[in-house]
Design an enzyme around this catalytic site. Sequence first.
Site, PDB file in Angstrom:
ATOM      1  N   GLY A  13       5.030 -36.069  44.674  1.00 21.84           N
ATOM      2  CA  GLY A  13       6.088 -36.074  45.080  1.00 21.84           C
ATOM      3  C   GLY A  13       6.397 -35.309  46.288  1.00 21.84           C
ATOM      4  N   GLY A  46       5.222 -36.155  49.382  1.00 27.53           N
ATOM      5  CA  GLY A  46       5.449 -37.128  50.402  1.00 27.53           C
ATOM      6  C   GLY A  46       4.210 -37.515  50.978  1.00 27.53           C
ATOM      7  CB  SER A  96      -7.508 -34.232  46.252  1.00 25.37           C
ATOM      8  OG  SER A  96      -6.625 -34.176  47.414  1.00 25.37           O
ATOM      9  CG  ASN A 119     -33.482  -2.868  12.104  1.00 23.36           C
ATOM     10  OD1 ASN A 119     -34.167  -2.175  11.509  1.00 23.36           O
ATOM     11  ND2 ASN A 119     -32.451  -2.534  12.908  1.00 23.36           N
ATOM     12  CG  ASP A 151     -30.234  -3.781  23.685  1.00 22.62           C
ATOM     13  OD1 ASP A 151     -30.615  -4.638  22.947  1.00 22.62           O
ATOM     14  OD2 ASP A 151     -29.315  -2.963  23.785  1.00 22.62           O
ATOM     15  N   PRO A 182     -27.461  -8.861  24.584  1.00 22.82           N
ATOM     16  CG  PRO A 182     -25.695  -9.244  25.995  1.00 22.82           C
ATOM     17  CD  PRO A 182     -27.188  -9.281  26.120  1.00 22.82           C
ATOM     18  N   GLY A 211     -30.517 -11.178  18.860  1.00 24.60           N
ATOM     19  CA  GLY A 211     -29.980 -11.392  17.471  1.00 24.60           C
ATOM     20  C   GLY A 211     -28.672 -11.179  17.491  1.00 24.60           C
TER      21      GLY A 211
END
Length: 636
Positions: free
Chosen positions: A475, A477, A546, A169, A114, A116, A35
């Site tokens: 750049g 080369g 790459s 609750n 329990d 998060p 929840g």
Amino acid sequence: MALEVYGSSDLIERDIEAYLEQHENKSLLRFITCGSVDDGKSTLIGRLLYDSKMIFEDQLAKLTADSKTVGTQGGALDFALLVDGLAAEREQGITIDVAYRFFATDKRKFIVADTPGHEQYTRNMVTGASTADLAVILIDARKGVLTQTRRHSYLAHLLGIRHLVLAINKMDLVGYDRAVFDRIVLEYRSFATEIGVTRFKAIPISGLGGDNIGSRSENTPWYEGPSLVEHLETVEVDAAARQAGPLRMPVQWVNRPDLDFRGFAGLVSAGSVKPGDAVRVVPSGKTSSVARIVTAGGDLDEAVAGQSVTLTLADEIDCSRGDVIVSADSPLEVADQFEATVVWMSDVKMLPGRPYWLKLGTTTVSATITEPKYEVNVNTLEKLAAKTLDLNAIGVVNIALGKPIPFAPYAESRELGGFILIDRMTNATVGAGLIHFALRRSQNIHWQTADVTREAHAAQKAQQAKLLWFTGLSGAGKSTIANLVEKKLFALGKHTFLLDGDNVRHGLNKDLGFTEADRVENIRRVGEVAKLMTDAGLVVLTAFISPFRAERQMVRAMLPEGDFIEVFVDTPLAEAEKRDVKGLYKKARAGQLSNFTGIDSPYEAPENAEIRIDTTQMTPEAAADAIVERLLAQID
């Protein structure tokens, strides 16, 4: 009989043995609480532990002391402190990690997770839900249905949890008003119907006060249903259904303690098996029969779903980790392409075409994901167009694997239909997925063996096929040096071809831009083309920035070991920017060119390149000579 509370110094072995014997044959229910933030999940679990007397006197003393110093209930027992163990959680008042706790009643044993409530930790909720039979969805009666209520309900249903409890609750804070309860149930039912949830159990509770937790509360005389614990004790789990199906046992490892014994160890995930049963090993399809069912406590006459055993077979057939032993007359499907739902669990977004490891059961294979078909908005359930998936996003994608694997749709088997995705560079889990079905193309497309092999093509050209992969900043080369290398090799009579980054974008990759996802796809396509060219026996040279190690490793993995030669044209950013032959750095600095490597997009330098060229120390001509010298020693 609930477990009595002992002081830690008074615990004696006799009492423990009596308790374990009492609970040994009880059924086990795994469930999660989920929840939104501060809906009371940890408080509820703390209350369950306290009411079932599953805390010791020293723990109770510490809880009492902590409740007075760091508690949030004005000195009264703060049950959340029993579960919120991390200091960060106590400081923030939220659960970050998944906390597992055990408790038992007279009728059943329980393992509760329990999970998060904060959206940032949705991935942790998925972890807890992956093994649960039931989910308790908590709602703060003052707030009603929230975004995380919808998200967690959607995920719980998606992950195959068919038993949902809507625990409304903090009813004490709304005066136990039935109208509030009914309004929230009606609102939730409307959403639940949209996501395919046909039934759930709604219970009004107060985790702090204990109302309708262990027993019915006098504060809600209008509620006629069971207490939460009563419902948890009586809900039917799916163990019987799993045992009734055909045998499914993924092989965890080959048990070979000596030359006389060879067995296959694993967890029976579905069905049952007896000595003499005919079985099949997939994906190979080889058949045999079960000779023995071996356990540490002795041989069994039968093994059922949920048991870990070692099976020995009557015949010596090939079977190894990642294979699945199944009923001979009920084989699994085998495929290498699927449609699947993926929950993305990493801060680094999913990139289509990037290689990941996919782990399904005991099998781990290479996998790539296509561009998502759509992303799901859990609030509206809209199917949104998406190029990639960010943290906590849920999308439907196609996945291609490096080899066919046995599987079952997730709706039929969690164990054989649920998978995780792992980053190949960091080994971090980045996603969780659920297989829908195999793509038809995976069944209709087969590898056609060619009579003229890769080796024959290369032998005809009197050379060994290689791929020289030039990488470096714009750049640096790369193209200049690669062009010189090809000229020198051509002059020596070598059969070569140069693929240049700019050139392929005029044709093959003209549809791609420069986002991270497009860069990944750019390299994937070039890698496939380069592989085909090396299959033809050529020495292939590629000059591409790459920028990502994962994609360079992907291309390396496409080729036989030793045939990929990474050439790192190492030029400092300042030097590359100083050259700026194409004026690209100037545009990037001016904000006219986005996603430019080195400026607002990262470059991941090679860590172990076969060849490194320092262009601040070598001329392009000298660099080309050095590369050719190294290469000739390998291809002649």
